[in-house]
Design an enzyme around this catalytic site. Structure first.
Site, mmCIF file in Angstrom:
data_model
loop_
_atom_site.group_PDB
_atom_site.id
_atom_site.type_symbol
_atom_site.label_atom_id
_atom_site.label_comp_id
_atom_site.label_asym_id
_atom_site.label_seq_id
_atom_site.Cartn_x
_atom_site.Cartn_y
_atom_site.Cartn_z
ATOM 1 N N PHE A 174 67.191 60.474 79.375
ATOM 2 C CA PHE A 174 67.127 61.285 79.665
ATOM 3 C C PHE A 174 68.670 61.651 80.279
ATOM 4 O O PHE A 174 68.150 62.154 81.785
ATOM 5 C CB PHE A 174 65.834 61.358 80.799
ATOM 6 N N ARG A 176 71.994 62.484 81.501
ATOM 7 C CA ARG A 176 72.990 63.925 82.125
ATOM 8 C C ARG A 176 74.229 64.376 81.510
ATOM 9 O O ARG A 176 74.874 63.090 82.304
ATOM 10 C CB ARG A 176 72.610 64.723 83.463
ATOM 11 N N LYS A 194 60.198 63.188 74.554
ATOM 12 C CA LYS A 194 61.874 63.117 74.317
ATOM 13 C C LYS A 194 62.190 65.350 74.557
ATOM 14 O O LYS A 194 62.578 65.522 74.923
ATOM 15 C CB LYS A 194 62.785 62.208 73.525
ATOM 16 N N ASN A 240 62.692 68.107 76.753
ATOM 17 C CA ASN A 240 63.470 68.432 76.530
ATOM 18 C C ASN A 240 62.992 70.357 76.737
ATOM 19 O O ASN A 240 63.878 71.250 77.409
ATOM 20 C CB ASN A 240 65.135 68.742 76.187
ATOM 21 N N ALA A 272 69.783 80.675 87.309
ATOM 22 C CA ALA A 272 70.112 81.769 86.388
ATOM 23 C C ALA A 272 70.954 81.779 85.812
ATOM 24 O O ALA A 272 72.107 81.996 86.546
ATOM 25 C CB ALA A 272 68.836 83.364 86.515
ATOM 26 N N GLY A 291 73.401 75.004 76.957
ATOM 27 C CA GLY A 291 74.827 74.497 76.343
ATOM 28 C C GLY A 291 74.152 73.060 76.468
ATOM 29 O O GLY A 291 73.294 72.273 76.188
ATOM 30 N N CYS A 348 72.232 68.730 73.705
ATOM 31 C CA CYS A 348 70.433 68.046 73.667
ATOM 32 C C CYS A 348 69.584 69.527 73.746
ATOM 33 O O CYS A 348 69.661 69.398 72.927
ATOM 34 C CB CYS A 348 70.155 67.472 74.593
ATOM 35 N N ARG A 382 80.924 72.103 73.858
ATOM 36 C CA ARG A 382 79.474 71.661 71.763
ATOM 37 C C ARG A 382 78.425 73.244 72.103
ATOM 38 O O ARG A 382 77.347 72.099 73.457
ATOM 39 C CB ARG A 382 78.562 70.409 71.864
HETATM 40 C C1 UDX Z 1 70.272 67.626 79.171
HETATM 41 C C2 UDX Z 1 68.689 66.732 80.114
HETATM 42 O O1 UDX Z 1 69.490 66.956 81.771
HETATM 43 C C3 UDX Z 1 69.288 65.529 79.938
HETATM 44 O O2 UDX Z 1 67.473 64.914 80.408
HETATM 45 C C4 UDX Z 1 68.956 65.016 78.042
HETATM 46 O O3 UDX Z 1 68.837 64.391 77.910
HETATM 47 C C5 UDX Z 1 70.165 65.771 77.840
HETATM 48 O O4 UDX Z 1 70.141 67.212 78.010
HETATM 49 P P1 UDX Z 1 72.768 67.544 79.576
HETATM 50 O O5 UDX Z 1 72.699 68.128 78.493
HETATM 51 O O6 UDX Z 1 73.884 67.026 80.134
HETATM 52 O O7 UDX Z 1 71.030 66.794 79.214
HETATM 53 O O8 UDX Z 1 72.462 68.767 80.517
HETATM 54 P P2 UDX Z 1 71.564 69.897 81.857
HETATM 55 O O9 UDX Z 1 72.123 69.233 83.357
HETATM 56 O O10 UDX Z 1 70.629 69.209 81.477
HETATM 57 O O11 UDX Z 1 72.120 70.715 81.686
HETATM 58 C C6 UDX Z 1 72.247 71.317 80.494
HETATM 59 C C7 UDX Z 1 72.185 73.148 80.298
HETATM 60 O O12 UDX Z 1 71.704 73.916 80.743
HETATM 61 C C8 UDX Z 1 73.868 73.337 80.971
HETATM 62 O O13 UDX Z 1 74.700 74.378 80.188
HETATM 63 C C9 UDX Z 1 73.083 73.707 82.238
HETATM 64 O O14 UDX Z 1 74.305 74.785 82.571
HETATM 65 C C10 UDX Z 1 72.271 75.097 81.531
HETATM 66 N N1 UDX Z 1 71.113 75.379 82.957
HETATM 67 C C11 UDX Z 1 70.558 73.961 83.997
HETATM 68 C C12 UDX Z 1 70.720 76.394 83.226
HETATM 69 O O15 UDX Z 1 71.433 77.239 83.209
HETATM 70 N N2 UDX Z 1 69.795 76.061 84.667
HETATM 71 C C13 UDX Z 1 69.571 75.047 85.322
HETATM 72 O O16 UDX Z 1 68.926 75.420 86.206
HETATM 73 C C14 UDX Z 1 69.994 74.179 84.721
#
Ligand code: UDX
Length: 451
Positions: free
Chosen positions: A153, A155, A205, A209, A253, A258, A261, A328
């Site tokens: 999990f 980030r 998992k 997500n 918001a 993106g 994951c 990505r």
């Molecule tokens: C995510 C999961 O958090 C992690 O547990 C998993 O293993 C892999 O995918 P990650 O992709 O690194 O991690 O980024 P994360 O911080 O979760 O953000 C994902 C996307 O959501 C980003 O584009 C972020 O900008 C967006 N986001 C996140 C929002 O638009 N609003 C939010 O409140 C939180």
């Protein structure tokens, strides 16, 4: 302390290997890419990730971490083998298991004793059982293999922190002894452990997500309604989040999620459901909302200008989120391509993601925020880097031809904007300021006629 091999040194594999070494285990990381391996042997990380290189160097020096391309050297005599290879998205949205199959085949050829294979790769429900069957059929008398599902999990941008401070460790296993041994590997972390069967671990998992993606699309939908009814999404999200059943996290918001994951795993879960004749309507909507959200800024800019043809547009931020150079599935790719299609001239700037972006985007790259903003008709903020959040707002009005900002990440308070000279469009909040476009059009015409 155990002898561990980690197959695959992508994001998950490398962070897992380095952190397990730091917990005191002896770790060999295996990857097929010679150049990458020789780089990593010297302590250089192929990915940008806070704390990672420091930990790599320390554990290499202390003799607990090595890298190889040679399975025949890395696999035999191990107690545990971690599988951490990519499962990219296929055309139909399902997960491509080619790398998993290849890695499993490589591992099977070199096993010479009883071993636990821990799968960290995100794989459709049932895959780990198939892997178990494959080992049962191909390893034979040399050893017994127990497959354990242990999804990650992490980030990006805080992967090392997450490894040491995660909310839980999920262990899915059929064999109680194997589950205990995997639990033991992480014991020093003192994190809550959830033990379950393999299929449930695989599902945890995807469901986690998908749920987080749902939270994001939900708040994005609310933000669109806020814009229409005159409410402020920041206050709405704050007020909602104060209810502990909802929670404050993942209610930011913006222009959608993106990364490597969420887009991939949501699509894969729709497929997994479809395979058992369940149409996952809710998740399909989440994906649909996200696609719509990614083009929202371009839509707003187009509506405001009438046409973007010939306009100079600055894009601030390319990474899918701050503190990573990963682009990505970033909204930036969709936004840049839409802008180009509309006939705009695009200049982009990102503190660290430009080398990656230059491989896929056909735009101009600037050396600084100010340079990107120079003479621009509009600025689109894609990633909420601190560098942009801390920017004096006068930079926009000083550098741009038309001080018009479309902020996809709500980087500024409306109070700060009110004291600036900007026309400011953000997500789920009222538009502030209104520049007289006719005045700017006149200047542009005058300049083009008189040089
Ligand atoms: C995510 C999961 O958090 C992690 O547990 C998993 O293993 C892999 O995918 P990650 O992709 O690194 O991690 O980024 P994360 O911080 O979760 O953000 C994902 C996307 O959501 C980003 O584009 C972020 O900008 C967006 N986001 C996140 C929002 O638009 N609003 C939010 O409140 C939180």
């Amino acid at each position: 302390m155990k002898n561990i091999a980690v197959v695959g040194t992508g994001y998950v594999g490398l962070v897992t290997g380095v952190c397990l070494a730091d917990l005191g285990h002896h770790v060999i990381c295996i990857d097929v890419d010679e150049e990458k391996v020789s780089h990593m042997r010297k302590g250089y990380s192929p990915i940008y990730e806070p704390q990672l290189e420091g930990l790599m160097k320390k554990n290499i020096e202390e003799g607990r971490l090595t890298f190889t391309t040679n399975h025949a050297w890395g696999i035999p005599n191990m107690d545990v083998i971690f599988l951490a290879v990519g499962t990219p998205q296929q055309q139909d949205g399902s997960a491509d298991l080619t790398y998993v199959q290849r890695a499993v085949n490589d591992i099977a050829q070199h096993i010479n004793r009883d071993v636990i294979v821990v799968n960290k790769s995100t794989v459709p429900v049932g895959t780990n059982e198939s892997i178990q069957q494959y080992f049962n059929q191909h390893v034979g008398e040399l050893g017994r293999v127990d497959v354990v599902s242990n999804p990650e999990f992490l980030r990006e941008g805080s992967a090392v922190y997450d490894m040491f401070h995660g909310d839980r460790i999920i262990i899915g296993a059929e064999n109680e002894g194997a589950a205990l041994l995997v639990e033991e590997l992480y014991r020093r972390l003192k994190l809550p452990v959830v033990k379950t069967d393999i299929r449930s671990a695989e599902m945890i998992k995807y469901a986690s997500n998908a749920f987080l993606a749902t939270k994001i699309s939900f708040i994005n939908e609310i933000s669109s309604i806020c814009e229409k009814v005159g409410a402020n999404i920041e206050d709405v999200a704050y007020g909602m989040g104060k209810d502990r059943r909802i929670g404050t996290q993942f209610l930011q918001a913006g222009i959608g999620y993106g990364g490597s994951c969420f887009p991939k795993d949501t699509n894969a879960l729709v497929q997994i459901a479809g395979n058992v004749e369940h149409k996952f309507d809710l998740l399909e909507s989440v994906i649909h909302v996200n696609n719509r959200q990614q083009v929202l800024l371009v839509k707003k800019a187009k509506e405001r200008f009438g046409s973007l043809h010939g306009k100079r547009v600055a894009m601030l931020g390319l990474a899918f989120k701050p503190k990573t150079d990963d682009i990505r599935e970033s909204a930036s790719v969709v936004v840049a391509n839409e802008l180009i299609q509309e006939g705009a001239y695009v200049t982009a700037y990102d503190p660290i993601a430009m080398p990656n972006a230059s491989k896929v985007l056909n735009v101009e790259f600037a050396n600084s925020t100010a340079e990107a903003l120079q003479d621009a008709d509009a600025a689109l903020i894609i990633t909420e880097w601190d560098e942009f959040k801390q920017l004096p707002l006068s930079t926009f009005s000083e550098q741009m031809r038309v001080p018009m900002v479309f902020d996809g990440r709500n980087c500024y308070t409306l109070e700060a904007i009110q004291e600036s000279y900007l026309e400011y469009h953000s997500i789920g909040r009222p538009v502030i300021g209104e520049v007289d476009l006719h005045k700017f059009e006149y200047t542009q015409n005058y300049l083009s006629e008189h040089g």
